[in-house]
Design an enzyme around this catalytic site. Structure first.
Site, PDB file in Angstrom:
ATOM      1  NE  ARG A  63       4.768  16.058  33.944  1.00  0.00           N
ATOM      2  CZ  ARG A  63       4.527  16.318  32.590  1.00  0.00           C
ATOM      3  NH1 ARG A  63       4.326  17.490  33.149  1.00  0.00           N
ATOM      4  NH2 ARG A  63       5.150  15.335  31.690  1.00  0.00           N
ATOM      5  CB  ALA A  75       5.127  12.846  26.726  1.00  0.00           C
ATOM      6  CD  GLU A  95       8.153  16.869  25.672  1.00  0.00           C
ATOM      7  OE1 GLU A  95       9.099  16.243  26.055  1.00  0.00           O
ATOM      8  OE2 GLU A  95       7.161  17.512  25.065  1.00  0.00           O
ATOM      9  CD  GLU A 118      -3.207   9.946  29.355  1.00  0.00           C
ATOM     10  OE1 GLU A 118      -2.638  10.980  28.767  1.00  0.00           O
ATOM     11  OE2 GLU A 118      -3.253   9.930  30.263  1.00  0.00           O
ATOM     12  CD  GLU A 138       2.477  32.050  24.337  1.00  0.00           C
ATOM     13  OE1 GLU A 138       1.483  32.239  25.495  1.00  0.00           O
ATOM     14  OE2 GLU A 138       2.062  32.255  23.647  1.00  0.00           O
ATOM     15  CD  GLU A 140       6.397  21.526  26.576  1.00  0.00           C
ATOM     16  OE1 GLU A 140       6.069  20.593  26.486  1.00  0.00           O
ATOM     17  OE2 GLU A 140       6.218  21.929  25.222  1.00  0.00           O
TER      18      GLU A 140
END
Length: 179
Positions: A63, A75, A95, A118, A138, A140
């Protein structure tokens, strides 16, 4: 009106790929005014995949804002107008490579209600299929790990899992399953 703010004006100060930001002027309940910066986001979905033995699958990924690898449940963000259940099933497959026979909505959460629109929809995935290949974006890169739900609860309590959506869904799942 008590506990209410009325938007008087606003302007978009940033338009991005994932979110927009507005700077608004609001009228307060006492008649005064205040500035509000609001991050507008289409929302997201998180999924806790749980095996018959009450083990869960987490993803580990870097991250950038924190410069560290985090442990999170699968997620993703909603596209404008996208159904959150469809998004959750897609993210689970992309994922982890899993599909599931049981997909239960566990509620919603506001990650940062002070300045962000959000909404994250939470799902529990049970009756998991045999995993297929991941189908990552691409940009990730992530690893999948399986741990007992009880261990995940302890990692939350020890501060080892820092992501808020992951903390909440782990604790909710553990409570629902009596763990």
């Amino acid at each position: 009106m008590h506990l209410y703010e009325k938007r008087l004006s606003g302007e978009t100060v940033y338009k991005g790929r994932i979110f927009d930001i507005t700077h608004d002027i609001v009228e307060l309940e006492n008649g005064g005014t205040a500035d509000r910066d609001v991050l507008h986001h289409h929302g997201g979905v998180c999924v806790i995949p749980i095996t018959e033995d009450n083990e869960i699958y987490l993803v580990r990924q870097f991250r950038y804002p924190f410069g560290e690898v985090t442990r999170e449940v699968p997620a993703g963000k909603l596209e404008k107008g996208e159904d959150h259940e469809e998004c959750g099933r897609r993210e689970l497959l992309e994922e982890t490579g899993f599909t599931c026979g049981e997909f239960t909505h566990m509620g919603t959460l506001y990650p940062v209600p002070a300045y962000d629109t959000e909404i994250i929809h939470m799902y529990m995935a049970r009756k998991l299929s045999a995993p297929a290949e991941q189908s990552l974006d691409e940009d990730e890169f992530l690893d999948v790990e399986k741990i007992p739900l009880s261990e995940a609860v302890q990692l939350v309590m020890d501060g080892e899992i820092k992501d808020s959506k992951t903390q909440i869904i782990i604790l909710k799942a553990a409570r629902l399953l009596g763990i």
